[in-house]
Scaffold this active site. Structure first.
Site, mmCIF file in Angstrom:
data_model
loop_
_atom_site.group_PDB
_atom_site.id
_atom_site.type_symbol
_atom_site.label_atom_id
_atom_site.label_comp_id
_atom_site.label_asym_id
_atom_site.label_seq_id
_atom_site.Cartn_x
_atom_site.Cartn_y
_atom_site.Cartn_z
ATOM 1 N N ASP A 1 -1.138 16.191 -107.589
ATOM 2 C CA ASP A 1 -1.734 15.274 -106.628
ATOM 3 C C ASP A 1 -1.249 13.849 -106.885
ATOM 4 O O ASP A 1 -1.218 13.394 -108.036
ATOM 5 C CB ASP A 1 -3.263 15.350 -106.752
ATOM 6 C CG ASP A 1 -3.975 14.385 -105.838
ATOM 7 O OD1 ASP A 1 -3.905 14.581 -104.614
ATOM 8 O OD2 ASP A 1 -4.596 13.434 -106.353
ATOM 9 N N GLU B 1 3.209 16.012 -104.907
ATOM 10 C CA GLU B 1 2.817 15.294 -103.707
ATOM 11 C C GLU B 1 3.432 13.908 -103.880
ATOM 12 O O GLU B 1 2.929 13.092 -104.661
ATOM 13 C CB GLU B 1 1.289 15.194 -103.586
ATOM 14 C CG GLU B 1 0.860 14.486 -102.320
ATOM 15 C CD GLU B 1 -0.640 14.229 -102.255
ATOM 16 O OE1 GLU B 1 -1.176 14.193 -101.131
ATOM 17 O OE2 GLU B 1 -1.260 14.059 -103.314
#
Length: 715
Positions: free
Chosen positions: A354, A390
């Site tokens: 993330d 990401e």
């Protein structure tokens, strides 16, 4: 000593390694890193909450350690850490706060805000230190790591053959009628036969689970009767989330580890890999006004990026209040130890990081060669699993799609934006669509990576579902109780003529076709497709594009209202992708002529059957194209070293609102083209002679296979 007195608990020097609580069959070694602490107390709690404090007097290289005989699995424990309390200099020690061990492998429950989690007096502008006992942080548990894996082996699906399915542990099974009620929304629920059967028959190769690390439910959400459903608020990088454990529900919080391992083992038996969405960029402790549950109270300057000259405050590249200090060797070790633990002990097959740009930051810029990536590249365990970034964060210069190192794949946000814009009907995108269909060579070809480095997706947890992408022009996030001010405003969505639910048959037919168009484009593109869980069955969130706090029917799968035709269509797509290596190449197209044939490995066509010209690529009017894939042009071999061949394939796409007469090409010796797929009609069958026309309906996709009289040439 009378018969009613207990002997005092003995503590031995123990060892500084490994960090955490390590049981050896006779007792437990405790080790905690704190560079700036002046004293550390190990706190043991019985089932009634009574506390025994044991000072850790041994310190080796900033690790406080001790061995306690007779402490066995199930023992609850925490730490009280003493030192200077000077927030203006980044020091937040307060022994009145019981802290969670950063290396705890399991916890006894969730946070309890009413029992106190603050090192300062809330509401005090000067952050005066808390003088009352604070026991609201979860306590760690000593664990027995033993588990019978029964010879479990990772599936090791090659990346170019992978299909990823993003799902939430709770949402996937919370309403599944065939999963026992006590297992719904748990790791055991995923390992249950009906869930495994569904995933296997769908045809995915990996399930990417949204965060399963222990997280915190924010007080402002609890006050609204909501909670942090997505879980991007990590408190422990080792302990699995107890909220998703059937064992913990039944009163056995230790059992979460065996339950999680059992889920992984069951998925592996079906050939399905397990990828974890991990949040190593920040923690649940928030900014300078946030709670103190673990890292802040153990060694704030070590674990967090503090503002130089104003160390009361934190750098925030994540929008959550803080950022982990990955420049510090101990914080790097924490992350690497966590990754290795999940690989070696939990048998995880990969990670999606993330806001990965945060991990790469040097001072105020993203550094591709930061220590984080260098260490991972050199680690023989971590470098051997799937690594997915990401590639953005909320800081300046944080959008880094295409800039991560070799061996890293990336969520390709450019793919999502270009493809959604194309299916909205926007013109002038021909060149972009050409790149996205072929693995985004403009982003990944020149840095040693392959097409599968592009994780292609149309939708993800953050945003509209696929059904909502074709049903709403605007977000409808009222249930989040934030005045509809949260979530993205630029969704590149189109409601097809009516906002939200409608009984208009023309609108519904168009929505069904648009869902098929996006799924077909996604699964037939080069690269690695990622499907948002539930898109294949028409899952809706009622227009909510930020359902992070909706642990209810908004986010859960609606197993009673599955769009069965769409599900069958998705299975067909995944079967076609699996059976045709031309649809999942390991190498980029070269545009070269194929030996024995007067054609190239890929040819781009207009609807009149002629090759696209430069003006076609640049024209704002170009809203359709054909892609010829030469089955002899894969330039690859199988595991036995034999050349990989396939049928010639022809993919036709049109996002225009009118039907087109598309001339099927006379290429590759094709006598006839056999229709494999049509998003306009699931049951369509068609054979078209090369050189003749087919009707490519408005806003639709067709896929054909070449049939020919002469045999394939020997390569």
């Amino acid at each position: 000593m009378t018969q009613f007195e207990q002997p005092p608990i003995q503590i031995r020097p123990g060892n500084p390694d490994p960090l955490g609580a390590t049981w050896d069959g006779h007792g437990t070694n405790f080790a905690l890193y704190s560079e700036h602490a002046l004293a550390v107390e190990l706190c043991l709690f019985d089932e009634g909450g009574a506390e025994t404090r044991l000072p850790l007097t041994e310190q080796t290289a900033f690790v406080w350690h001790g061995y306690v005989p007779g402490v066995h699995p199930g023992q609850r424990y925490g730490y009280r850490v003493s030192g200077e309390y000077a927030p203006e200099r980044g020091l937040r020690f307060n022994p009145n706060v019981v802290l969670l061990d950063p290396y705890a492998k399991a916890v006894e429950g969730t946070e309890q805000f009413k029992q106190g989690v603050f090192a300062y007096v809330p509401g005090d502008e000067d952050n005066q230190p808390q003088t009352e006992d604070q026991r609201g942080a979860p306590l760690g548990l000593v664990v027995d790591p033993g588990f019978d894996w029964q010879g479990d082996q990772p599936p090791k699906v090659p990346f170019h053959q992978s299909v990823i399915y993003e799902a939430h542990v709770r949402g996937l099974t919370m309403t599944h009628p065939e999963v026992p009620e006590e297992l719904r929304g748990t790791y055991a629920g995923i390992a249950n036969p009906p869930t495994l059967k569904y995933l296997k028959e769908l045809g995915i190769t990996a399930i990417e689970l949204m965060p399963v690390h222990l997280h915190v439910d924010d007080p402002f959400l609890l006050d609204k009767g909501l909670d942090n459903y997505w879980g991007y608020s990590t408190l422990s990088f080792f302990a699995p989330e107890v909220r998703y454990s059937a064992a913990a529900r039944a009163g056995d919080p230790q059992g979460v580890i065996a339950e999680f391992k059992g889920m992984v083992k069951a998925l592996h038996k079906e050939g399905i890999e397990v990828i974890l969405d991990v949040v190593y960029n920040h923690t649940a402790e928030g900014n300078h006004l946030g709670p103190t549950m673990s890292f802040k109270g153990i060694d704030n300057p070590t674990y967090y990026r503090l503002v130089t000259g104003n160390e009361r405050h934190y750098f925030d590249y994540t929008g959550t209040g803080n950022s982990l200090n990955v420049r510090h060797p101990q914080t790097l070790q924490l992350i690497m130890d966590s990754l290795r633990y999940w690989i070696t002990e939990m048998h995880i097959d990969g990670f999606r990081f993330d806001l990965a740009s945060t991990l790469a930051r040097g001072l105020h810029e993203v550094d591709q060669l930061s220590s984080f990536f260098t260490i991972i590249h050199q680690d023989p365990i971590i470098s051997g699993v799937k690594l997915i970034a990401e590639p953005w964060d909320v800081g300046e210069g944080g959008y880094q799609v295409g800039n991560f190192p070799v061996n890293w794949a990336e969520w390709n946000g450019i793919y999502r934006d270009d493809m959604r814009a194309f299916w909205q009907g926007n013109g002038g995108l021909a060149s972009e669509i050409g790149y996205r269909l072929t693995g985004s060579s403009d982003l990944y070809q020149n840095d040693g990576r392959k097409p599968y480095a592009s994780i292609n997706f149309m939708t993800a947890h953050d945003g509209f579902t696929l059904r909502d992408t074709v049903s709403y022009n605007e977000k409808h996030n009222d249930a989040n109780q934030e005045g509809n001010n949260d979530g993205h405003n630029d969704n590149k969505s189109w409601n097809c003529g009516a906002e939200g639910p409608t009984e208009d048959p023309e609108v519904e037919a168009l929505r069904s076709r648009q869902q098929r168009n996006m799924l077909a484009t996604l699964i037939l593109s080069q690269g690695t497709p990622m499907i948002l869980g539930g898109d294949e069955m028409g899952r809706t969130q009622g227009g909510n594009n930020n359902a992070y706090c909706q642990d209810n029917e908004i986010s859960w799968y609606d197993w009673d209202n599955v769009d069965e035709p769409l599900l069958a269509f998705t299975k067909k797509l995944l079967t076609l992708r699996r059976e045709h290596p031309a649809l999942h190449r390991r190498k980029f197209f070269a545009g070269r002529n194929i030996r024995g044939e007067d054609i190239r490995d890929i040819v781009w066509l207009r609807f009149d059957g002629e090759e696209m010209t430069d003006s076609d690529w640049q024209s704002a009017e170009t809203q359709s194209m054909g892609v010829f894939l030469d089955g002899n042009g894969l330039n690859d071999v199988d595991q036995m070293g034999n050349p990989v061949q396939d049928d010639h394939l022809l993919l036709l796409l049109s996002s225009t609102y009118i039907d087109l007469p598309f001339t099927l090409p006379e290429l590759g010796g094709c006598d006839e083209w056999e229709l494999l797929l049509d998003t306009y009609d699931d049951a369509a069958e068609e054979r078209v002679k090369a050189g003749n026309e087919t009707t490519l309906h408005a806003r639709s996709v067709k896929l054909y296979r070449c049939t020919r009289s002469e045999p394939l040439p020997n390569l």
